[in-house]
Write a protein that holds these residues in place. Structure first.
Motif, mmCIF file in Angstrom:
data_model
loop_
_atom_site.group_PDB
_atom_site.id
_atom_site.type_symbol
_atom_site.label_atom_id
_atom_site.label_comp_id
_atom_site.label_asym_id
_atom_site.label_seq_id
_atom_site.Cartn_x
_atom_site.Cartn_y
_atom_site.Cartn_z
ATOM 1 N N ILE A 39 -14.251 -7.572 -10.358
ATOM 2 C CA ILE A 39 -14.924 -6.320 -10.007
ATOM 3 C C ILE A 39 -14.680 -5.981 -8.539
ATOM 4 N N ILE A 40 -14.837 -6.976 -7.672
ATOM 5 C CA ILE A 40 -14.633 -6.737 -6.238
ATOM 6 C C ILE A 40 -13.196 -6.321 -5.963
ATOM 7 N N LYS A 41 -12.235 -6.974 -6.621
ATOM 8 C CA LYS A 41 -10.835 -6.616 -6.392
ATOM 9 C C LYS A 41 -10.562 -5.173 -6.799
ATOM 10 N N CYS A 42 -11.076 -4.780 -7.966
ATOM 11 C CA CYS A 42 -10.868 -3.403 -8.419
ATOM 12 C C CYS A 42 -11.512 -2.407 -7.452
ATOM 13 N N LEU A 43 -12.679 -2.758 -6.933
ATOM 14 C CA LEU A 43 -13.348 -1.883 -5.967
ATOM 15 C C LEU A 43 -12.529 -1.756 -4.683
ATOM 16 N N LEU A 44 -12.003 -2.880 -4.207
ATOM 17 C CA LEU A 44 -11.231 -2.859 -2.959
ATOM 18 C C LEU A 44 -9.907 -2.106 -3.133
ATOM 19 N N VAL A 45 -9.243 -2.325 -4.270
ATOM 20 C CA VAL A 45 -7.995 -1.605 -4.532
ATOM 21 C C VAL A 45 -8.271 -0.108 -4.636
ATOM 22 N N ALA A 46 -9.364 0.244 -5.323
ATOM 23 C CA ALA A 46 -9.741 1.659 -5.441
ATOM 24 C C ALA A 46 -10.021 2.258 -4.066
ATOM 25 N N LEU A 47 -10.662 1.486 -3.206
ATOM 26 C CA LEU A 47 -10.950 1.963 -1.851
ATOM 27 C C LEU A 47 -9.651 2.197 -1.075
ATOM 28 N N CYS A 48 -8.710 1.267 -1.185
ATOM 29 C CA CYS A 48 -7.419 1.416 -0.495
ATOM 30 C C CYS A 48 -6.678 2.644 -0.996
ATOM 31 N N LEU A 49 -6.660 2.849 -2.316
ATOM 32 C CA LEU A 49 -5.988 4.022 -2.880
ATOM 33 C C LEU A 49 -6.690 5.307 -2.466
ATOM 34 N N THR A 50 -8.026 5.252 -2.440
ATOM 35 C CA THR A 50 -8.799 6.424 -2.029
ATOM 36 C C THR A 50 -8.436 6.839 -0.611
ATOM 37 N N LEU A 51 -8.312 5.860 0.266
ATOM 38 C CA LEU A 51 -7.932 6.163 1.654
ATOM 39 C C LEU A 51 -6.517 6.725 1.721
ATOM 40 N N GLY A 52 -5.618 6.161 0.893
ATOM 41 C CA GLY A 52 -4.254 6.664 0.861
ATOM 42 C C GLY A 52 -4.198 8.112 0.396
ATOM 43 N N VAL A 53 -4.961 8.426 -0.650
ATOM 44 C CA VAL A 53 -5.012 9.805 -1.159
ATOM 45 C C VAL A 53 -5.673 10.727 -0.136
ATOM 46 N N PHE A 54 -6.692 10.206 0.544
ATOM 47 C CA PHE A 54 -7.388 11.024 1.546
ATOM 48 C C PHE A 54 -6.439 11.463 2.660
ATOM 49 N N PHE A 55 -5.573 10.568 3.089
ATOM 50 C CA PHE A 55 -4.637 10.906 4.162
ATOM 51 C C PHE A 55 -3.616 11.958 3.718
ATOM 52 N N VAL A 56 -3.359 12.027 2.393
ATOM 53 C CA VAL A 56 -2.398 13.006 1.878
ATOM 54 C C VAL A 56 -3.060 14.346 1.568
ATOM 55 N N PHE A 57 -4.224 14.298 0.885
ATOM 56 C CA PHE A 57 -4.860 15.523 0.400
ATOM 57 C C PHE A 57 -6.175 15.861 1.103
ATOM 58 N N ASN A 58 -6.635 14.950 1.969
ATOM 59 C CA ASN A 58 -7.885 15.178 2.691
ATOM 60 C C ASN A 58 -9.070 15.343 1.728
ATOM 61 N N ARG A 59 -9.081 14.544 0.672
ATOM 62 C CA ARG A 59 -10.205 14.557 -0.259
ATOM 63 C C ARG A 59 -10.396 13.151 -0.832
ATOM 64 N N PHE A 60 -11.639 12.842 -1.224
ATOM 65 C CA PHE A 60 -11.952 11.528 -1.770
ATOM 66 C C PHE A 60 -11.868 11.572 -3.298
ATOM 67 N N GLU A 61 -11.232 10.538 -3.871
ATOM 68 C CA GLU A 61 -11.071 10.448 -5.324
ATOM 69 C C GLU A 61 -11.402 9.027 -5.789
ATOM 70 N N PHE A 62 -12.527 8.481 -5.324
ATOM 71 C CA PHE A 62 -12.799 7.060 -5.569
ATOM 72 C C PHE A 62 -12.922 6.746 -7.057
ATOM 73 N N THR A 70 4.520 6.019 -2.137
ATOM 74 C CA THR A 70 4.200 6.076 -0.707
ATOM 75 C C THR A 70 2.711 5.889 -0.480
ATOM 76 N N VAL A 71 1.895 6.522 -1.338
ATOM 77 C CA VAL A 71 0.438 6.371 -1.244
ATOM 78 C C VAL A 71 0.041 4.922 -1.514
ATOM 79 N N VAL A 72 0.667 4.314 -2.537
ATOM 80 C CA VAL A 72 0.363 2.915 -2.868
ATOM 81 C C VAL A 72 0.739 2.003 -1.707
ATOM 82 N N MET A 73 1.888 2.254 -1.104
ATOM 83 C CA MET A 73 2.341 1.425 0.011
ATOM 84 C C MET A 73 1.426 1.573 1.219
#
Length: 208
Positions: A66-89, A183-186
């Motif tokens: 559960i913690i890993k999925c939450l942390l990965v989701a957080l990392c992806l959310t930040l990656g998407v935020f930098f591209v689209f300036n919106r949160f998609e957690f 690129t977002v994943v990286m």
């Protein structure tokens, strides 16, 4: 958490843990592997404690997933935020859960390997068995302890995981093609993974 895929992931991972524990790890394996380091009484005491707190280990497996999925989701959310300036957690969490099924494959592979191929093994064999990883081309006992984890992480299934994350991200957010998704994943997950590996290496260097 009303996420059927998450419950399925937890159920399968717990089942694999229980099956692995009860088929691959036996009392005789402990005695054969630890006889040179511990006395008979010490091994018996170790086994008794392990049996008493076995249920804690199973709960920790679920918590770690559960913690890993939450942390990965957080990392992806930040990656998407930098591209689209919106949160998609929430959507990123669903992607993280789906992609995590990739890491069930090496667990099944490990179980089948020691059940049917390498039927004679030690605790160290189980501990250091990471199929299709860079670690598998070295003798783990000849390496510095802090090198083992990063070499484990460099494996085929980790690469598959990155591709699956990028693919699911491109499907979830149609405005991203596969290249931009990678690129977002990286930038998101990749950065988080590097920080985590560095943290584990630091802890290993500190306490060994």
């Amino acid at each position: 958490m009303k996420n059927p895929l998450l419950w399925l992931l937890l159920l399968i991972s717990l089942t694999l843990t229980v099956v692995t524990k009860n088929t691959l790890v036996s009392n005789s394996l402990y005695f054969n592997s630890l006889a040179e380091k511990l006395s008979y009484e010490q091994i018996q005491e170790l086994l008794a404690k392990g049996k008493k707190w076995e249920w804690v280990g199973y709960i920790l497996v679920l918590i770690v997933y559960i913690i890993k999925c939450l942390l990965v989701a957080l990392c992806l959310t930040l990656g998407v935020f930098f591209v689209f300036n919106r949160f998609e957690f929430k959507r990123m969490f669903n992607i993280a859960v789906m992609a995590e099924f990739v890491f069930l494959i090496p667990t099944v592979f490990k179980l089948l390997w020691f059940l049917f191929i390498q039927t004679s093994y030690t605790l160290q064999d189980l501990q250091y068995f990471h199929p299709f990883s860079v670690l598998s081309i070295f003798d783990p006992l000849s390496l510095e302890p802090w090198l083992i984890y990063p070499l484990q992480v460099l494996n085929v299934f980790e690469a598959m995981y990155w591709v699956v994350l990028a693919y699911l991200l491109s499907k979830e957010l149609p405005e991203l093609d596969m290249n931009r998704s990678m690129t977002v994943v990286m930038s998101g997950y990749g950065t988080g993974l590097i920080i985590w590996v560095a943290f584990v290496m630091f802890l290993t260097l500190t306490y060994t």
